[in-house]
Structures are given as C-alpha cells and as structure tokens.
Design a protein around this motif. Structure first.
Motif, PDB file in Angstrom:
ATOM      1  N   ILE A  84      -9.999 -13.923 -16.892  1.00  7.48           N
ATOM      2  CA  ILE A  84     -10.818 -15.094 -17.216  1.00  7.48           C
ATOM      3  C   ILE A  84     -11.077 -15.826 -15.898  1.00  7.48           C
ATOM      4  N   THR A  85     -12.324 -15.897 -15.476  1.00  5.67           N
ATOM      5  CA  THR A  85     -12.623 -16.454 -14.156  1.00  5.67           C
ATOM      6  C   THR A  85     -13.730 -17.503 -14.229  1.00  5.67           C
ATOM      7  N   GLY A  86     -13.807 -18.311 -13.159  1.00  4.16           N
ATOM      8  CA  GLY A  86     -14.926 -19.244 -13.052  1.00  4.16           C
ATOM      9  C   GLY A  86     -14.489 -20.659 -12.745  1.00  4.16           C
ATOM     10  N   THR A  87     -15.328 -21.606 -13.144  1.00  2.00           N
ATOM     11  CA  THR A  87     -15.070 -22.999 -12.805  1.00  2.00           C
ATOM     12  C   THR A  87     -14.906 -23.858 -14.051  1.00  2.00           C
ATOM     13  N   SER A  88     -13.979 -24.793 -13.917  1.00  6.95           N
ATOM     14  CA  SER A  88     -13.701 -25.746 -14.979  1.00  6.95           C
ATOM     15  C   SER A  88     -14.340 -27.069 -14.574  1.00  6.95           C
ATOM     16  N   SER A  89     -14.742 -27.874 -15.555  1.00  7.05           N
ATOM     17  CA  SER A  89     -15.234 -29.204 -15.191  1.00  7.05           C
ATOM     18  C   SER A  89     -14.181 -30.274 -15.457  1.00  7.05           C
ATOM     19  N   SER A  90     -12.946 -29.816 -15.736  1.00 10.24           N
ATOM     20  CA  SER A  90     -11.833 -30.770 -15.802  1.00 10.24           C
ATOM     21  C   SER A  90     -10.641 -30.111 -15.120  1.00 10.24           C
ATOM     22  N   GLN A  91      -9.654 -30.907 -14.771  1.00  8.87           N
ATOM     23  CA  GLN A  91      -8.545 -30.335 -14.011  1.00  8.87           C
ATOM     24  C   GLN A  91      -7.660 -29.425 -14.863  1.00  8.87           C
ATOM     25  N   VAL A  92      -7.461 -29.789 -16.130  1.00  3.95           N
ATOM     26  CA  VAL A  92      -6.592 -28.973 -16.994  1.00  3.95           C
ATOM     27  C   VAL A  92      -7.416 -27.802 -17.535  1.00  3.95           C
ATOM     28  N   ALA A  93      -7.370 -26.701 -16.829  1.00  2.46           N
ATOM     29  CA  ALA A  93      -8.209 -25.565 -17.195  1.00  2.46           C
ATOM     30  C   ALA A  93      -7.587 -24.707 -18.285  1.00  2.46           C
ATOM     31  N   VAL A  94      -6.245 -24.753 -18.363  1.00  2.00           N
ATOM     32  CA  VAL A  94      -5.553 -24.000 -19.414  1.00  2.00           C
ATOM     33  C   VAL A  94      -4.736 -25.009 -20.207  1.00  2.00           C
ATOM     34  N   ASN A  95      -5.120 -25.222 -21.469  1.00  2.00           N
ATOM     35  CA  ASN A  95      -4.515 -26.279 -22.264  1.00  2.00           C
ATOM     36  C   ASN A  95      -4.066 -25.699 -23.604  1.00  2.00           C
ATOM     37  N   LEU A  96      -2.763 -25.431 -23.701  1.00  2.00           N
ATOM     38  CA  LEU A  96      -2.243 -24.758 -24.894  1.00  2.00           C
ATOM     39  C   LEU A  96      -1.302 -25.709 -25.624  1.00  2.00           C
ATOM     40  N   GLN A  97      -1.807 -26.390 -26.629  1.00  5.84           N
ATOM     41  CA  GLN A  97      -1.022 -27.379 -27.359  1.00  5.84           C
ATOM     42  C   GLN A  97      -0.709 -26.827 -28.745  1.00  5.84           C
ATOM     43  N   CYS A  98       0.481 -26.205 -28.828  1.00  5.72           N
ATOM     44  CA  CYS A  98       0.848 -25.576 -30.092  1.00  5.72           C
ATOM     45  C   CYS A  98       1.743 -26.495 -30.904  1.00  5.72           C
ATOM     46  N   SER A  99       1.883 -26.138 -32.156  1.00  4.80           N
ATOM     47  CA  SER A  99       2.583 -27.011 -33.090  1.00  4.80           C
ATOM     48  C   SER A  99       4.104 -26.865 -32.965  1.00  4.80           C
TER      49      SER A  99
END
Ligand SMILES: *[C@@H]1O[C@H](CO)[C@@H](O)[C@H](O)[C@H]1NC(C)=O
Ligand SMILES: *[C@@H]1O[C@H](CO)[C@@H](O)[C@H](O)[C@H]1NC(C)=O
Ligand SMILES: *[C@@H]1O[C@H](CO)[C@@H](O)[C@H](O)[C@H]1NC(C)=O
Ligand SMILES: *[C@@H]1O[C@H](CO)[C@@H](O)[C@H](O)[C@H]1NC(C)=O
Ligand SMILES: *[C@@H]1O[C@H](CO)[C@@H](O)[C@H](O)[C@H]1NC(C)=O
Ligand SMILES: *[C@@H]1O[C@H](CO)[C@@H](O)[C@H](O)[C@H]1NC(C)=O
Ligand SMILES: *[C@@H]1O[C@H](CO)[C@@H](O)[C@H](O)[C@H]1NC(C)=O
Ligand SMILES: *[C@@H]1O[C@H](CO)[C@@H](O)[C@H](O)[C@H]1NC(C)=O
Length: 396
Positions: free
Chosen positions: A335-350
C-alpha cells in the motif's frame, strides 16, 4: 426416391429454420413500444411493455434503448424470463426530477432474473440535484431513503459493462441477493459533496466481480454490507469519495458475515478514506473475515488505512459503547502513496472483540515527511517496508 429426397430436404430445412429461430437474437426497440426521444414524455410504459414481451420468449432477447434522451419514471423489470435477456442502453435514460419520484427508494430495478447482460455506452442520469436537499440523514437517523439508480435484486449470472451513471439521488448501483455478477468498465459520477451517493452497494451476494471502473462520488465508492461473500475488486479508481468500505456492520441483529473480499490494483485520489472497515457501536454480533487489500496506491487520502469500530454517522452514538463485530484475518500488502493527514494507518478495534490476524506487509505512506500509526486492540504481524512504523501487537 425423388419424393423421399425432397421430403428429407424439406425436413432438414425445417429443422435448420427452427434451430435458427431458437438461437436467434430478437431486438425490441423501445421506440416500437411508444418510447419518445426528447426527455419530456415518460417512456416507462414503453420500456415495461418491451420487457414483458421479450421476457416471455425463449432464446436471446435484446431490449434496445437507442441514442436519444428518454424520461423514465420508477420502473421494475422483473423475471423470471424464458430466455436470456440483454438490456442494451445506447441513449440517456433520465430520471424524473419531480418530488413524486422520491416516493419509492428505487429508480430502475431488475429482479428475479438469471442470465442477463446490461450493455451499451449509455448513461443513467439520476437527476440527483433535485433530490439531495431532501437528504436529512446526517441529523435524522430515521431519514427516508432516496432512490437508488439501478438495483439488481435476485439476479444471477449477469454482466453489466460500459454503462455510466451520473448524479444518482442516492446510491448509483445496488447489488442485493445476487450470485455471479460482474461489473466492468462502469463510470459512476456525482459531486464530492452530494449526500449518500454511494457508487456500488453490495449486500447478501456472492461472486461479485468489479473491475476496470472509475468511481467518483459523494460517499463510499464501494460499500460491502452484510452477507457480501467472495467479492473481487480490481483496477478501480476511486475519488472523490469516502473510499472502499466494508460495512458499516452491526447496525441490526442477525447480520451475515462479510467474508473473502479481495481488493487489488486500485487507486484512490483525494478521498476521505482509502481502505476502510467500519462497524457501529453499540452493535449486534457479526463477523468480517478473510479480507485482502493488495497493490493499492493512494494520493492525498485522509485515512488511507482505517478500521473504525465506533462508526457513528448520525453523531448520536454513545462514545463508550463497544462493537461486537469481530474482525479477523485482514491483510494489507503493498500500500503506497500519500496521506493528507499524519495518521496514515488508523486501526481502532473494539475492546469487546479485538481485531485478530491483521497483517501489514510493505506499507509506504508519506505525509509532508513522517506519518504515524495508531492502534487499539489489534493483534497480528507486520513485515517488509513499514512506513509509518507499525503498531500492530504481535502478541495475543
Ligand atoms: C439465484 O441463485 C440463488 C442461489 O443459487 C437461487 O436461490 C435463486 O433462486 C436464483 N435466482 C434466480 C432468479 O435464478
Ligand atoms: C453480452 O454482451 C457482450 C458484449 O456486448 C457480448 O459479447 C455477449 O455475447 C453478450 N451476452 C449475452 C448473454 O447477451
Ligand atoms: C457467471 O456469469 C457469466 C455471465 O455473465 C457466465 O458466463 C458464467 O458461466 C457464470 N459462471 C458460473 C460459475 O456460473
Ligand atoms: C483499468 O481500468 C481502466 C478504466 O476502465 C482501463 O482504461 C485500463 O485499461 C484498465 N487497466 C488494465 C490493466 O486493465
Ligand atoms: C495487479 O496487476 C498486476 C498486473 O496485471 C498483477 O500481476 C497483480 O497480480 C495484480 N494484483 C492484484 C492484487 O490483483
Ligand atoms: C505495488 O503496487 C503497485 C500499484 O499500486 C504496483 O504498480 C507495483 O508493481 C506493486 N509492487 C509489487 C512489488 O508488486
Ligand atoms: C488534498 O486534499 C485536501 C482535502 O482533503 C485538499 O484540500 C487539497 O487541496 C488536496 N491537495 C492536493 C495537492 O490535491
Ligand atoms: C491468528 O492469530 C492467533 C492469535 O493471535 C494465532 O495464534 C494464530 O497463529 C494466527 N493464525 C495464523 C494463520 O496466522
């Protein structure tokens, strides 16, 4: 002798003729049934008459919408049909902009059909501008559902290709209770700020193939809802929009799992999300399992990789509520490229149903330099390039 020969010859000719008639393709042009070009006179009775006649015959039957603009009020084209059907749209089908067109939640429905082809280079023009102002779903959880442009329901062994849909009132395409449906080279367009204009919604369906398509709209490019199983999505460009989403799930009891989804070679440009899994809190039990996202490129995407188990579209949810939808075996690869926010990987599980067997392999996402990842209740592993540094917990 000669008589026998002639009889035999006639018999052979008769059989050839009957054989031809059986395999022959009949074309039903909607104009022959009273459809009027110009976009002013409702042609739905004409389309319905053409459909009914074609559907009653065996062999291959083509309903043809020729070049031109045809106004169409909400229409249900139902089977079962005796032969195979093709809906060949070369013109523009235009929805009504009248308030009465919002009385039902569909514009065109195809249902109970086996062996269908939807082809042509035509356009489904949903006239969404007339309807979007009536969408109050942001603050009204009991809001009325506006019409979906094209719904396939209980439709099997079907190919839809090269059709464009513009300015749907709600979703462009919905695939519900279908088996073996391919969508190829479709182009779905609505403004980035149009409400709930999902590109493709899938539910209770299996063997759905979506490829070589371009989707730019105001909500999810593709949403896979409960009961979506064996879905393959390749070479889809998404943007503007909210990304390719699984869910939301957990909003009602007895939801079937979403399983075995493959999303490959897709790109996202300027979307709010890229690869998203969302479940509601408080939720009912359900399951998401066997999901692969591979060879994905993102450009200026706010949340390239996101799992949100506190999804709350109407802003009326309890922030302490937990989701009971389990998320297992999710793989993110290349998975490559540019994010427009700093948190590019956000995994909020229960906390009530942690995400298990989440793997990240070769992730390279940048944002003015550094990106970060944020995880809660995520177990799995990571390998290869990891930018941002991973936060998946590899102990369980
Ligand atoms: C489509 O396939 C499903 C599963 O095999 C079957 O239950 C359904 O009746 C089929 N529908 C049609 C219209 O053939
Ligand atoms: C569907 O359309 C494609 C392309 O126009 C054509 O090759 C194919 O034979 C059609 N199939 C049926 C069942 O109509
Ligand atoms: C799926 O549908 C296509 C028509 O779109 C057909 O050619 C193909 O044989 C079907 N596959 C199966 C496994 O039935
Ligand atoms: C991907 O889809 C686009 C849009 O339909 C198409 O132009 C392109 O040829 C496809 N690429 C591949 C490798 O098939
Ligand atoms: C992406 O496309 C390439 C070239 O067509 C292919 O080799 C690769 O397997 C595809 N990746 C996925 C995840 O579908
Ligand atoms: C990674 O994905 C990109 C598409 O986003 C593709 O062009 C590239 O070949 C892939 N790399 C590998 C090693 O498969
Ligand atoms: C990136 O996306 C933001 C909105 O998320 C937009 O304001 C900005 O203009 C975009 N930047 C580029 C370079 O496209
Ligand atoms: C899945 O995760 C569990 C617990 O984290 C682990 O014991 C198991 O080996 C994993 N399975 C695979 C196939 O990776």
């Amino acid at each position: 002798m000669a008589l026998h020969f002639i009889t035999a010859l006639l018999t052979v000719m008769f059989l050839v003729f009957v054989g031809r008639a059986r395999s022959q393709t009949r074309v039903f042009d909607v104009r022959q049934f009273g459809a009027v070009n110009g976009g002013k006179i409702d042609s739905s009775d004409a389309l319905l008459s053409a459909w009914r006649q074609a559907c009653s015959l065996g062999g291959m039957n083509v309903i043809r919408v020729p070049r031109g603009t045809f106004l169409l009020s909400p229409t249900i084209l139902a089977g079962p049909c005796r032969g195979s059907m093709e809906l060949r749209i070369n013109g523009i089908l235009r929805a009504s902009a009248a308030l009465s067109s919002l009385d039902v939640d569909y514009w065109i429905v195809l249902q109970r059909i086996d062996d269908l082809n939807i082809t042509g280079d035509g356009v489904l023009d949903g006239q969404g501008h007339s309807a979007w102002k009536y969408n109050d779903c942001f603050w009204n959880p009991k809001c009325k559902t506006l019409p979906t442009t094209l719904r396939l329901q209980d439709v099997n062994n079907t190919l839809l290709h090269d059709i464009a849909s513009v300015n749907s009132k709600s979703a462009h395409l919905s695939i519900f209770a279908c088996q073996n449906v391919s969508l190829e080279r479709v182009k779905l367009t609505a403004p980035g700020d149009s409400p709930n204009t999902d590109g493709i919604r899938v539910g209770m369906s299996s063997y759905v193939f979506i490829r070589d398509s371009v989707i730019g709209t105001g909500d999810d490019c593709i949403a896979m809802n409960h009961g979506s199983v064996k879905i393959i999505i390749t070479n889809v460009t998404c943007g503007p929009g909210h990304g390719i989403s699984i869910g939301s799930l957990g909003g009602s009891p007895d939801e079937n799992p979403v399983r075995l989804v493959w999303v490959g070679n897709c790109s996202f440009v300027g979307t709010t999300n890229g690869l998203r899994i969302k479940t509601k809190a408080t939720s009912y039990r359900s399951l998401v399992s066997g999901i692969t996202f591979a060879d994905i490129h993102v450009e200026n995407v706010t949340n390239p990789i996101i799992i949100d188990q506190q999804y709350c579209p109407s802003h009326t949810c309890d922030p302490k509520a937990v989701s009971l939808v389990a998320i297992h075996y999710v793989k993110y690869k290349n998975i490559t490229g540019t994010s427009s926010s700093q948190v590019a990987v956000n995994l909020q599980c229960s906390p009530a149903a942690p995400c298990l067997n989440v793997t990240l392999q070769d992730i390279d996402l940048s944002y003015h330099g550094d990106t970060t990842s944020s995880c809660s209740n995520v177990f799995g592993s990571s390998s290869g390039i990891q930018h941002p540094p991973p936060c998946v917990n590899n102990r369980s």
